[in-house]
Write a protein that holds these residues in place. Structure first.
Motif, PDB file in Angstrom:
ATOM      1  N   ARG A 129       5.994  -4.101   8.757  1.00  0.00           N
ATOM      2  CA  ARG A 129       6.297  -5.443   8.243  1.00  0.00           C
ATOM      3  C   ARG A 129       5.246  -6.451   8.689  1.00  0.00           C
ATOM      4  N   SER A 158       5.401  -3.093  -1.157  1.00  0.00           N
ATOM      5  CA  SER A 158       5.874  -4.047  -0.142  1.00  0.00           C
ATOM      6  C   SER A 158       5.205  -5.402  -0.313  1.00  0.00           C
ATOM      7  N   LEU A 168      12.317  -6.807   1.624  1.00  0.00           N
ATOM      8  CA  LEU A 168      11.322  -5.738   1.675  1.00  0.00           C
ATOM      9  C   LEU A 168      11.889  -4.405   1.193  1.00  0.00           C
TER      10      LEU A 168
END
Length: 201
Positions: A129, A158, A168
């Motif tokens: 992330r 993503s 996400l």
């Protein structure tokens, strides 16, 4: 307004289809090399402004996909390690059935996008992330009018989710085929998806 073209690397060996290929540095197949050449013509027909910045994953399959674009359009390329595919660790090279049989508990954690999930001996979800968010910030800061990025399925899907302000985990709801690309218009903090799975195959 900025044009963004997200290109997934072209085809790899057919026997690897359905397997989790992250950091393994595999080359394009013969079909993939042909796809990469056709992508250039497809991008020309798309009618978008000329690409004036090109970012690429350091993987061999991404760089081979970039080669025809670099030769024919002469755009400068930046190799960025943040564009590498997920590090699947011990799951690398396995298919989903093998992973589910080997590690069902972790598969469930991954499906739930558990905050503490980490691929065994690989990358954590938090690490992934973080680098996706860094790329998004870099996209917004990039001064070029048409940025193209050549990367991998997990990273590009993503990025689309982050740019469109989707959760996400929504990256599981769509696909971006190898040798295809998505297009977005970026206007300040806002993004609009204008094309998905355009390809030259």
């Amino acid at each position: 307004m900025k044009q963004l073209t997200l290109i997934r690397h072209a085809a790899i060996a057919a026997e690897l289809d359905g397997h989790y290929i992250g950091r393994s540095d595999v080359p394009l197949s013969d079909h993939g090399v042909l796809q990469a050449k056709r992508l250039v013509h497809q991008l020309n027909r798309h009618g978008a402004p000329a690409i004036d910045a090109l970012w690429c994953s350091p993987s061999q399959r991404a760089r081979q996909t970039a080669d025809p674009l670099i030769r024919q359009r002469g755009c400068p390329v930046t190799i960025d390690a943040r564009l590498q595919e997920v590090d699947f660790g011990e799951w690398e090279g396995l298919n989903f059935d093998q992973i589910r049989h080997k590690d069902p508990q972790r598969v469930n954690q991954w499906a739930a996008f558990a905050d503490d999930f980490c691929f065994p001996a690989g990358e954590s979800l938090e690490q992934f992330r973080q680098r996706v968010d860094e790329i998004v910030d870099a996209i917004h800061s990039e001064p070029s009018s048409h940025l193209a990025i050549i990367s991998h399925g997990g990273v590009l899907r993503s990025l689309i989710c982050r740019l469109l302000c989707w959760p996400l985990q929504d990256y599981l709801k769509f696909t971006l085929e190898r040798g295809s690309y998505a297009t977005l218009h970026i206007d300040g903090p806002h993004a609009v998806l204008t094309g998905l799975n355009n390809h030259g195959s």
